[in-house]
Design an enzyme around this catalytic site. Structure first.
Site, mmCIF file in Angstrom:
data_model
loop_
_atom_site.group_PDB
_atom_site.id
_atom_site.type_symbol
_atom_site.label_atom_id
_atom_site.label_comp_id
_atom_site.label_asym_id
_atom_site.label_seq_id
_atom_site.Cartn_x
_atom_site.Cartn_y
_atom_site.Cartn_z
ATOM 1 N N GLY A 1 -10.806 0.700 -9.716
ATOM 2 C CA GLY A 1 -9.996 0.226 -8.607
ATOM 3 C C GLY A 1 -10.733 0.281 -7.284
ATOM 4 N N LYS B 1 -15.374 -12.142 -3.630
ATOM 5 C CA LYS B 1 -14.768 -12.477 -2.339
ATOM 6 C C LYS B 1 -13.556 -11.581 -2.061
ATOM 7 C CE LYS B 1 -14.651 -16.750 -0.928
ATOM 8 N NZ LYS B 1 -14.302 -18.196 -0.721
ATOM 9 N N THR B 2 -12.644 -11.483 -3.016
ATOM 10 C CA THR B 2 -11.466 -10.653 -2.783
ATOM 11 C C THR B 2 -11.830 -9.172 -2.736
ATOM 12 O OG1 THR B 2 -10.960 -10.674 -5.159
ATOM 13 C CG2 THR B 2 -9.867 -12.325 -3.788
ATOM 14 N N GLN C 1 -11.101 -6.538 0.311
ATOM 15 C CA GLN C 1 -10.412 -5.264 0.166
ATOM 16 C C GLN C 1 -11.217 -4.117 0.774
ATOM 17 O OE1 GLN C 1 -7.227 -4.320 -1.115
ATOM 18 N NE2 GLN C 1 -7.103 -6.460 -0.525
ATOM 19 N N GLY D 1 -1.103 -8.917 -1.949
ATOM 20 C CA GLY D 1 -2.069 -9.436 -1.001
ATOM 21 C C GLY D 1 -3.501 -9.200 -1.406
ATOM 22 N N PHE E 1 0.812 -1.220 0.000
ATOM 23 C CA PHE E 1 0.000 0.000 0.000
ATOM 24 C C PHE E 1 0.842 1.265 0.000
ATOM 25 C CE2 PHE E 1 -3.631 -2.738 1.184
ATOM 26 C CZ PHE E 1 -4.492 -2.295 0.197
ATOM 27 N N ALA F 1 -5.911 -4.478 -11.322
ATOM 28 C CA ALA F 1 -6.987 -5.280 -11.909
ATOM 29 C C ALA F 1 -7.493 -4.659 -13.200
ATOM 30 C CB ALA F 1 -8.127 -5.440 -10.910
ATOM 31 N N GLY G 1 -8.828 -1.065 -4.187
ATOM 32 C CA GLY G 1 -7.902 -1.327 -3.096
ATOM 33 C C GLY G 1 -7.881 -0.238 -2.049
ATOM 34 N N GLU G 2 -8.132 0.998 -2.449
ATOM 35 C CA GLU G 2 -8.061 2.116 -1.515
ATOM 36 C C GLU G 2 -9.421 2.727 -1.189
ATOM 37 O OE1 GLU G 2 -3.747 3.641 -2.981
ATOM 38 O OE2 GLU G 2 -5.187 2.656 -4.263
#
Length: 750
Positions: free
Chosen positions: A714, A645-646, A650, A462, A235, A505, A716-717
């Site tokens: 995105g 799921k992932t 996140q 991760g 990150f 992704a 992730g954040e």
């Protein structure tokens, strides 16, 4: 696509991780490997007047001790930072100048890690110190010279808009230093064989590492291998080339043997980057109906004395709500620390802590429901760029989370809701994250026996990238996910962008998608030319690939794997590409050179953002002032969900981190010595199981045909962005106290 997309697929790498067979960078032990350790400065500003390595060199097991006097080859990296891969422009051990506490002053190489660390502790250094300040002085802030047009934006007349407002606010919020504490320590292993170099290092950009290291040593990139198959938390902390990496490479070259350095936990606070402290200034005005008449946001962020690092949050805040009068300004202020950098949602977390509290404060003054206040100011066009959003599901997110959370059950008056001795508060906040576009390639090899191999220089930090790329290939090629093997983390694989900015992704995944389509077209060419078969004689340009099946215009069809098996080679290999129209040749070249050649989130056609809404329930004990968060709900829309799921993990993980940012996380400063004080995993507080109660994530369906072929934004954040503000707003609702700083502590509520 086949049903592998938008489903909950268990991580393909899970067995390796839970059984301990996943290989991380520091797990590799080349033959004859030695161990490194850093000695660091005890002062923040001044001069190294003497350094005695006698005791260290006499320590059993110590092989070599390097200082600024005898470290070879290292000075060639000077000038690495500006527009390049370095994490800072100042490289320690080039001279005697000390610019921050914890700056490396010596590098010890030994036969064991314990001997190396003992040797580092035996370094005797003397200094001539000077006055130092770790905290910035906001009054001495500045706009980066030469970037005024980029850092300052004005639309309309702010003062006029404020004069027309029925209600206005002029408020200031502060956020602290925060540091990465990933489970996987910072580490680097370097091995030279003649002029060929291999580096094992946890990295978010193996291409950046390879290109930068090769340039530093004047080597062709083909002579440098960078390997990072798994990353145990990043990150932003493992994004650029750090001094400890280059020191390890130089030490390995000097001793003629592989050297591995594992940075100690306290040293992790000064040998890499961190989230700088900030001041967020807002002036907002609104008419009686709630519509904004003025929006001003000035952000002042801390930076080092030697670098102008700008993570521009104002670029994001000015995109959120409609207003005829907007002014934003991005400013920096210097202090005596190492250079800060990226940390999860580096532009958004701190700015939205300010923005979403400011919106709550103004809604309270207007006596409006905070959700409705945001609805009144929602917009389908970027307020400054005046282009439509490619998709914007902000209020759909608020509607969904309001229903799941029970927002309408709240009473509006602060302090009016209780549960025994607990004061109860509800708070809400917007979450967003820009959709950034980067070029990417991917190589896919498919076999007629029913397997596929996907290779690209991307990374799994991760987040589940191994699984997602396998899903994309499986969906297009008509194969089981388990039959699609993914190889990443090697710099000599096809170019993929840095794993940062929530881009992997979308960008790299789109390259995998394109490669699969190319396989379909190539196989269609071959089977159409066959003398017999379902697609024999069909115009190949009319054959499409659909869920792993080649289909002709007249209803003819053949499974792709069967068609491939019928070809002479029985297998095929192609390179796929992602090149969004907004990506210029210059940006593509930057990515291929290991840089960050990003387009977006605003293009001439659209503004591209993922959106969400978060709601928090906070309990504050009437007598002890203990703060608890029994419920945190979020609803998010981010285009296509590749893996439910992932993605859920996140978003949930980001919200948990947000609880930490709100209530726990701060890097304390020893002011007289200008150094970070709680530089360890015990005293740098993060949430534990007892702090987390109900965290609920709702994932809304959204289609966006502009961002990329997969329609992916995105995530992730995204989850962390609104959490701290939602909790702060809930604390105000519970207690009537408006706390404009992080973290929020019990003592603040006395």
């Amino acid at each position: 696509m086949a049903q592998t997309i938008n489903t909950a697929v268990t991580r393909t790498d899970a067995p390796r991780k839970v059984t301990g067979t996943a290989t991380y960078a520091a797990d590799v032990i080349p033959a004859g490997m030695l161990h490194g350790a850093l000695a660091t400065s005890n002062i923040a500003v001044g001069t190294l007047t003497g350094i005695d390595t006698t005791r260290a060199e006499a320590e059993p097991g110590v092989v070599a001790v390097f200082t600024h006097d005898n470290l070879p080859d290292y000075k060639t990296v000077k000038g690495f930072y500006a527009g390049g891969p370095g994490s800072a422009s100042f490289w320690p051990m080039e001279g005697t100048e000390i610019k921050y506490a914890g700056q490396p002053i010596a590098y010890v190489v030994a036969e064991t890690a314990a001997a190396a660390r003992r040797g580092a502790q035996l370094i005797d250094a003397t200094y001539e110190g000077a006055e130092a300040h770790a905290h910035m002085d906001p009054e001495e802030s500045f706009v980066v010279e030469g970037r005024e047009g980029e850092m300052i934006t004005t639309k309309g007349d702010i003062e006029q808009g404020l004069s027309e407002a029925a209600q206005s606010i002029d408020v200031e919020y502060t956020t602290p230093f925060q540091h990465h504490n990933p489970m996987e320590m910072f580490a680097a292993t370097a091995e030279w064989r003649g002029d060929r170099l291999t580096v094992w290092m946890p990295s978010q950009s193996v291409r950046t590492l390879r290109g930068g290291i090769a340039a530093a040593y004047g080597l062709p990139e083909t002579s440098v291998r960078v390997i990072s198959p798994f990353v145990g938390g990043a990150f932003g902390s493992k994004a650029g080339i750090t001094p400890y990496t280059m020191l390890t490479i130089a030490a390995a070259k000097a001793v003629g043997a592989p050297v591995r350095l594992i940075v100690t936990r306290p040293q992790m606070y000064t040998v890499a980057t961190f989230r700088p402290e900030s001041v967020q200034k807002f002036r907002l005005g609104a008419a009686a109906d709630g519509k904004l008449t003025a929006f001003e946001h000035i952000e002042i962020a801390q930076t080092s004395q030697f670098d102008d690092v700008v993570n521009p949050g104002t670029h994001i805040t000015r995109a959120m709500y409609a207003s005829p009068n907007i002014h934003t300004e991005q400013r920096l202020a210097r202090s005596d620390t190492n250079t800060g950098g990226f940390m999860r949602a580096p532009n958004e977390m701190q700015t939205f802590f300010g923005l979403e509290q400011a919106m709550d404060e103004l809604a309270h003054k207007l006596d409006m429901d905070p959700v409705e206040f945001r609805r009144v100011n929602d917009t389908d066009r970027h307020p400054v760029a005046d282009v439509p959003f490619s998709s914007r599901s902000l209020m759909e997110s608020y509607d969904a989370v309001s229903e799941s959370f029970g927002w309408n059950d709240r009473t509006t008056e602060p302090g009016s809701m209780t549960d025994g001795d607990w004061l109860v508060g509800y708070g809400c906040a917007t979450a967003t994250y820009p959709t950034n576009l980067l070029a990417s390639n991917a190589r896919v090899r498919m076999q007629g026996t029913g397997g596929a191999y996907i290779e690209l220089a991307a990374h799994d930090v991760g987040t589940g990238s191994y699984t997602i790329f396998a899903q994309i290939a499986a969906a297009r090629l008509g194969l089981p996910v388990k039959s699609c093997d993914v190889v990443m983390g090697l710099a000599d694989l096809p170019v993929a962008p840095i794993s940062g900015g929530s881009t992997t992704a979308a960008s790299a995944g789109s390259a995998v998608h394109d490669a699969c389509l190319r396989i379909g077209r190539a196989v269609a060419q071959q089977v159409s030319a066959q003398s017999e078969g379902p697609l024999s004689g069909v115009d190949p340009s009319q054959i499409t690939l659909d869920n792993g099946v080649l289909r002709g215009p007249g209803g003819q069809s053949q499974p792709l794997v069967e068609a491939l098996a019928s070809t002479p080679a029985g297998e095929i290999e192609v390179i796929g590409e992602f090149r969004h129209p907004a990506l210029t040749d210059q940006l593509i070249r930057a990515t291929f050179a290991g840089g960050y050649g990003t387009a977006g989130p605003v293009t001439p056609e659209f503004a591209m953002f993922a959106f969400g809404a978060e709601m928090a329930e906070v309990h504050v004990h009437r007598w002890t002032h203990e703060i608890r968060v029994p419920r945190l709900h979020g609803a998010f829309a981010a285009g296509t969900w590749l893996n439910r799921k992932t993605a859920h993990s996140q978003l949930l993980g980001g919200m948990v981190w947000g609880i930490g940012s709100a209530l726990h996380e701060v890097t304390e400063v020893d002011k007289p010595r200008a150094r970070f004080l709680n530089a360890n995993i015990a005293e740098y507080l993060v949430p534990v199981n007892a702090d987390i109660r109900e965290v609920r994530v709702e994932m809304l369906e959204e289609q966006d045909d502009y961002v990329n072929p997969l329609g992916v934004k995105g995530i992730g954040e995204l989850g962390i962005v609104g959490t701290a503000a939602a909790i702060a707003n809930a604390v105000h609702h519970a207690t009537g106290k408006r706390l404009r700083h992080l973290p929020i502590r019990m003592s603040d509520l006395v």
